[in-house]
Design a protein around this motif. Structure first.
Motif, PDB file in Angstrom:
ATOM      1  N   PRO A 148      50.584  40.916  27.819  1.00 25.51           N
ATOM      2  CA  PRO A 148      49.685  40.836  28.977  1.00 25.51           C
ATOM      3  C   PRO A 148      49.690  42.129  29.783  1.00 25.51           C
ATOM      4  O   PRO A 148      50.644  42.901  29.738  1.00 25.51           O
ATOM      5  CB  PRO A 148      50.273  39.690  29.812  1.00 25.51           C
ATOM      6  CG  PRO A 148      51.352  39.075  28.976  1.00 25.51           C
ATOM      7  CD  PRO A 148      51.792  40.115  27.997  1.00 25.51           C
ATOM      8  N   LYS A 149      48.633  42.308  30.544  1.00 23.12           N
ATOM      9  CA  LYS A 149      48.598  43.395  31.520  1.00 23.12           C
ATOM     10  C   LYS A 149      49.480  43.010  32.690  1.00 23.12           C
ATOM     11  O   LYS A 149      49.445  41.872  33.160  1.00 23.12           O
ATOM     12  CB  LYS A 149      47.162  43.626  31.990  1.00 23.12           C
ATOM     13  CG  LYS A 149      46.994  44.816  32.930  1.00 23.12           C
ATOM     14  CD  LYS A 149      45.525  45.017  33.293  1.00 23.12           C
ATOM     15  CE  LYS A 149      45.359  46.209  34.218  1.00 23.12           C
ATOM     16  NZ  LYS A 149      43.939  46.427  34.598  1.00 23.12           N
ATOM     17  N   GLU A 174      46.229  42.383  25.998  1.00 21.61           N
ATOM     18  CA  GLU A 174      45.177  42.199  26.993  1.00 21.61           C
ATOM     19  C   GLU A 174      44.478  43.531  27.249  1.00 21.61           C
ATOM     20  O   GLU A 174      45.128  44.586  27.329  1.00 21.61           O
ATOM     21  CB  GLU A 174      45.761  41.650  28.290  1.00 21.61           C
ATOM     22  CG  GLU A 174      44.699  41.335  29.327  1.00 21.61           C
ATOM     23  CD  GLU A 174      45.260  40.767  30.618  1.00 21.61           C
ATOM     24  OE1 GLU A 174      44.473  40.646  31.593  1.00 21.61           O
ATOM     25  OE2 GLU A 174      46.473  40.448  30.664  1.00 21.61           O
ATOM     26  N   THR A 205      41.192  38.186  28.241  1.00 20.67           N
ATOM     27  CA  THR A 205      41.718  37.393  29.344  1.00 20.67           C
ATOM     28  C   THR A 205      43.241  37.312  29.276  1.00 20.67           C
ATOM     29  O   THR A 205      43.824  37.401  28.197  1.00 20.67           O
ATOM     30  CB  THR A 205      41.149  35.965  29.303  1.00 20.67           C
ATOM     31  OG1 THR A 205      41.524  35.352  28.067  1.00 20.67           O
ATOM     32  CG2 THR A 205      39.631  35.983  29.436  1.00 20.67           C
ATOM     33  N   PRO A 206      43.890  37.115  30.436  1.00 23.98           N
ATOM     34  CA  PRO A 206      45.352  37.005  30.425  1.00 23.98           C
ATOM     35  C   PRO A 206      45.862  35.859  29.569  1.00 23.98           C
ATOM     36  O   PRO A 206      46.850  36.009  28.839  1.00 23.98           O
ATOM     37  CB  PRO A 206      45.699  36.777  31.907  1.00 23.98           C
ATOM     38  CG  PRO A 206      44.544  37.317  32.672  1.00 23.98           C
ATOM     39  CD  PRO A 206      43.342  37.094  31.805  1.00 23.98           C
ATOM     40  N   ALA A 240      46.399  36.535  25.961  1.00 24.56           N
ATOM     41  CA  ALA A 240      47.618  37.292  25.639  1.00 24.56           C
ATOM     42  C   ALA A 240      48.859  36.425  25.816  1.00 24.56           C
ATOM     43  O   ALA A 240      49.816  36.524  25.037  1.00 24.56           O
ATOM     44  CB  ALA A 240      47.703  38.527  26.531  1.00 24.56           C
TER      45      ALA A 240
END
Length: 363
Positions: A6-7, A36, A60-61, A64
């Motif tokens: 994820p970011k 992400e 999208t989060p 991920a």
């Protein structure tokens, strides 16, 4: 295995859990990686960089997060709790001793949470995944301290290195571990007068072999701390008790005795901090004034240099990520270092140090 990246959501946290070169290694091991979009942009890695090594970019989060193994840098924020799931492996910095809410949620949701900062090589008291960020945070602490000592930033207007005819600034470092050692290297390089206080006499002896007479090495007790802190232009908290909350070594009454415009930087803030008046801040708003002293409490300091920090972190984490991806939870049975990293598993708080902080959560 499906691996999600994820970011990061923490304020101005530009590091990323896996670099493109790490993704390539995992792909060569047969795993699918879902990154992400723009997760690596702040560290200098584009979506195309990840695509070129076989990652799938997701928009999208949750795309991920909804994976067998999630690799991050910082702990999940409240907005990310909804993504945590039973049976999922989470590998990241957690610092649970300073975060009861996250600890409770990890227990409730059933995620297997493995903390970088408690992965420990047996018999050596080595923390291989904490060390690279400790090196960076230690070096940055003096760099930031020098900046906030500038008058325009609210500081005393002291140049740490001094000039001919004017004495240098005084840097006091509480703790002679990795953070303290690296802070001292930079402070000495700037020409500051440096003191390190530590309770480990063997460590002080080792530091003497590094610094000789360039650093004043002092046994840490309340009297010595009080004397040193009063005279500090820059006070750096570098205390670490693995997995536990940092002890309060500097009380408010002592902070009041520091000169106005002095600076405190507590690298231990992510474990609760060792200065009573210091609380977590952010890269967006890093400092505040308390008792006429500048306080800096950013818990993710290495996020300021994400290109360097991401690669340094990945150099250390990748072998463990590969092992988790190849073997799943069996890796925790085979690798004692990884086993020490487990904080929460099967709805239970299992790490002894975190248990000692939250005994009521132990079942």
């Amino acid at each position: 295995m499906e691996i999600g990246v994820p970011k990061e959501s923490k304020d101005q946290e530009f590091r990323v859990g896996l670099s493109p070169s790490s993704v390539r290694v995992l792909r060569e091991n047969g795993h699918n990686i879902f990154v992400e979009t723009q997760a690596g942009t702040g560290a200098g890695f584009t979506d195309d960089d990840y695509k070129s090594v076989g990652a799938e970019i997701v928009s999208t989060p949750d795309a991920a997060w909804n994976r067998d193994l999630v690799v991050k840098v910082k702990e999940p924020l409240t907005s990310e709790y909804k993504f945590l799931q039973k049976g999922q492996l989470l590998f990241t910095y957690l610092h649970l001793a300073a975060d009861r809410k996250l600890t409770e949620h990890l227990i409730d949701c059933g995620t297997c949470a493995i903390a970088y900062e408690t992965v420990e090589q047996p018999g050596a008291n080595k923390l291989p995944l904490l060390s690279p960020m400790s090196i960076i945070a230690g070096r940055l602490s003096v760099q930031f301290g020098a900046r906030f000592l500038e008058r325009q930033q609210g500081g005393r207007g002291v140049l740490l290195g001094g000039v001919p005819g004017v004495k240098p600034g005084k840097v006091v470092i509480l703790g002679g571990g990795v953070v303290g050692t690296e802070a001292a290297k930079i402070a000495v390089g700037m020409g500051a007068a440096v003191q390190i206080l530590d309770v480990n006499v063997e460590r002080l002896s080792y530091l003497e072999t590094l610094f000789g007479s360039r650093v004043e090495l002092i046994y840490s007790n309340s009297a010595h701390i009080e004397a040193a802190v009063r005279e500090a232009d820059l006070l750096i908290g570098a205390v670490l008790i693995p997995g536990r909350r940092a002890p309060i070594l500097v009380k408010r009454d002592l902070v009041k005795q520091m000169r106005p415009g002095s600076v405190i930087i507590d690298v231990a803030v992510d474990q609760g901090g060792c200065v009573e008046t210091l609380h977590p801040t952010s890269h967006t708003s890093p400092i505040y004034l308390e008792e006429d002293v500048v306080h800096y409490g950013v818990p993710n300091m290495p996020g300021a240099v994400p290109w360097t920090a991401t690669q340094a972190l990945n150099n250390s984490t990748l072998p463990y990520v590969v092992e988790l991806a190849n073997l799943g939870t069996k890796a925790l049975e085979i690798n004692p270092a990884l086993a020490k990293g487990v904080n929460v598993q099967n709805h239970r708080l299992v790490h002894p140090a975190v248990q000692s902080v939250f005994p009521d959560l132990v079942n």
